[in-house]
Design a protein around this motif. Structure first.
Motif, PDB file in Angstrom:
ATOM      1  N   LEU A 105       0.816  -1.218   0.000  1.00 17.40           N
ATOM      2  CA  LEU A 105       0.000   0.000   0.000  1.00 17.40           C
ATOM      3  C   LEU A 105       0.845   1.261   0.000  1.00 17.40           C
ATOM      4  O   LEU A 105       1.940   1.290   0.563  1.00 17.40           O
ATOM      5  CB  LEU A 105      -0.896   0.024   1.246  1.00 17.40           C
ATOM      6  CG  LEU A 105      -1.902  -1.110   1.399  1.00 17.40           C
ATOM      7  CD1 LEU A 105      -2.655  -0.952   2.715  1.00 17.40           C
ATOM      8  CD2 LEU A 105      -2.871  -1.125   0.225  1.00 17.40           C
ATOM      9  N   ASP A 106       0.296   2.312  -0.610  1.00 18.33           N
ATOM     10  CA  ASP A 106       0.920   3.628  -0.465  1.00 18.33           C
ATOM     11  C   ASP A 106       0.827   4.031   1.004  1.00 18.33           C
ATOM     12  O   ASP A 106      -0.148   3.702   1.678  1.00 18.33           O
ATOM     13  CB  ASP A 106       0.183   4.658  -1.337  1.00 18.33           C
ATOM     14  CG  ASP A 106       0.399   4.372  -2.815  1.00 18.33           C
ATOM     15  OD1 ASP A 106       1.460   3.800  -3.154  1.00 18.33           O
ATOM     16  OD2 ASP A 106      -0.487   4.694  -3.622  1.00 18.33           O
ATOM     17  N   PRO A 107       1.837   4.764   1.466  1.00 17.39           N
ATOM     18  CA  PRO A 107       1.911   5.092   2.901  1.00 17.39           C
ATOM     19  C   PRO A 107       0.626   5.676   3.475  1.00 17.39           C
ATOM     20  O   PRO A 107       0.234   5.329   4.584  1.00 17.39           O
ATOM     21  CB  PRO A 107       3.042   6.120   2.960  1.00 17.39           C
ATOM     22  CG  PRO A 107       3.868   5.860   1.752  1.00 17.39           C
ATOM     23  CD  PRO A 107       2.973   5.295   0.709  1.00 17.39           C
ATOM     24  N   GLU A 108      -0.065   6.528   2.715  1.00 15.04           N
ATOM     25  CA  GLU A 108      -1.242   7.191   3.285  1.00 15.04           C
ATOM     26  C   GLU A 108      -2.414   6.225   3.486  1.00 15.04           C
ATOM     27  O   GLU A 108      -3.402   6.585   4.110  1.00 15.04           O
ATOM     28  CB  GLU A 108      -1.651   8.412   2.449  1.00 15.04           C
ATOM     29  CG  GLU A 108      -2.264   8.104   1.111  1.00 15.04           C
ATOM     30  CD  GLU A 108      -1.238   7.994  -0.007  1.00 15.04           C
ATOM     31  OE1 GLU A 108      -0.041   7.719   0.278  1.00 15.04           O
ATOM     32  OE2 GLU A 108      -1.631   8.164  -1.175  1.00 15.04           O
ATOM     33  N   MET A 109      -2.304   5.020   2.956  1.00 12.60           N
ATOM     34  CA  MET A 109      -3.412   4.064   3.090  1.00 12.60           C
ATOM     35  C   MET A 109      -3.149   3.002   4.147  1.00 12.60           C
ATOM     36  O   MET A 109      -4.019   2.192   4.468  1.00 12.60           O
ATOM     37  CB  MET A 109      -3.661   3.372   1.758  1.00 12.60           C
ATOM     38  CG  MET A 109      -4.247   4.316   0.749  1.00 12.60           C
ATOM     39  SD  MET A 109      -4.161   3.609  -0.858  1.00 12.60           S
ATOM     40  CE  MET A 109      -4.503   5.087  -1.813  1.00 12.60           C
TER      41      MET A 109
END
Ligand code: ADP
Ligand code: MG
Length: 240
Positions: A167-171
Motif C-alpha cells: 500500500l501507499d503510505p497514506e493508506m
C-alpha cells in the motif's frame, strides 16, 4: 487454537521451517516478524494448509492439519487469509466478492449473505462502494474489502501476510485501524507485518523468526525494549 509441535518444512533441500513449537490461544493476536526470506509466509500458510508441512504436528482448532483424513475445505472455512496483494475477484463487484464464499460454500441464501456482507462492509468503512469493481478502488480500499471478505465466513482465525506492504503510505493507517478493531474481538489472529507500531499496540505476543527458527517470543514491550538476541536487535535497528 493453533499448535505447532516440532514442525519442519523443506522446499526440496531448503529447510524453511526448523522445529517450530508455538501455541496460539483463542483470541490471541500474534505478530510474526523477521528478515525477508526467514519463513514468515510459509509459517502462516501452513495454518490453512496452503503449504503442507514436512514433519511434526500442526493442530488448528483441534484438527490435525497434516492428517490425510482432515477436510481441508472445512478447515479453510474457519481460517480467513488476507494477502499482501489484495486478491479480490476482478470481475465481481465488492458485494459479490464478499458474498461469494458464504453463498457457494455455506449455501447461505442471497439476501442473508448480502445483509451480513453489508454489516461487514460498514465495519471496514466500505458500505458505499458495494457496487464498485476492485479496479475502481484504491489499494487501501481493496484491502479493507479483502478483510471483509475474509470475515464473511465467520472464521475463528484470521491470518494476515504483510497486508499493508503493497500500500501507499497514506493508506496503511486505514487498514491497520480495521485490523486493530478486529483484534479487540475474540477472533484469533496471526499477523506477519513490519508495522512495529501495530505490533507494539495490538499484539499479545511477538514472534521473531530467522532462518526458519523462532528466535524470540515475547510480549511486545519486552521484545521492543529488551530484544535478547543479536539477530533481533539487528532486525529492529533496520525496521524501527
Ligand atoms: P518470508 O515470508 O519470511 O519472506 P518465505 O516463507 O516466503 O519467507 O520464504 C522462506 C524461504 O523459502 C525463502 O528462501 C523462499 O525463497 C523459499 N520459498 C518460499 N516459497 C517457496 C516455494 N514455493 N518453493 C521453493 N522455495 C520457496
Ligand atoms: Mg513473506
Amino acid at each position: 487454537m493453533i499448535e505447532f509441535k516440532g514442525v519442519h518444512k523443506w522446499f526440496k533441500k531448503l529447510h524453511v521451517l526448523n522445529n517450530i513449537d508455538l501455541l496460539v490461544k483463542k483470541g490471541e493476536v500474534v505478530v510474526v516478524c523477521g528478515p525477508s526470506g526467514s519463513g514468515k509466509s510459509t509459517l502462516i500458510r501452513t495454518v490453512n494448509a496452503l503449504e503442507p508441512i514436512s514433519d511434526g504436528i500442526l493442530t488448528v482448532d483441534g484438527v490435525k492439519v497434516s492428517d490425510p483424513k482432515t477436510d481441508i475445505n472445512k478447515l479453510r472455512t474457519e481460517v480467513g487469509f488476507v494477502f499482501q496483494q489484495f486478491n479480490l475477484y476482478p470481475h465481481l463487484n465488492v458485494l459479490d466478492n464478499v458474498t461469494l464464499a458464504p453463498r457457494k460454500v455455506k449455501n447461505i441464501p442471497k439476501k442473508q449473505a448480502e445483509d451480513f456482507a453489508m454489516e461487514l462492509l460498514t465495519k471496514v468503512g466500505m458500505e458505499n462502494k458495494k457496487n464498485s469493481h476492485p479496479s475502481q478502488l484504491s489499494g487501501g480500499q481493496q484491502q479493507r474489502v479483502a478483510i471483509a471478505r475474509g470475515l464473511a465466513m465467520q472464521p475463528k482465525i484470521m491470518l494476515f501476510d504483510e497486508p499493508t506492504s503493497a500500500l501507499d503510505p497514506e493508506m496503511i493507517g486505514e487498514v491497520l485501524k480495521v485490523m486493530k478493531d478486529l483484534a479487540v474481538g475474540d477472533i484469533t489472529m496471526m499477523v506477519v507485518t513490519h508495522e512495529m507500531g501495530f505490533a507494539r499496540e495490538v499484539a499479545d505476543r511477538v514472534i521473531f523468526i530467522d532462518q526458519g527458527s523462532i528466535v524470540e517470543e515475547a510480549p511486545p514491550e519486552d521484545f521492543f525494549n529488551h530484544p535478547k538476541s543479536d539477530r533481533a536487535q539487528k532486525f529492529l535497528k533496520q525496521v524501527l
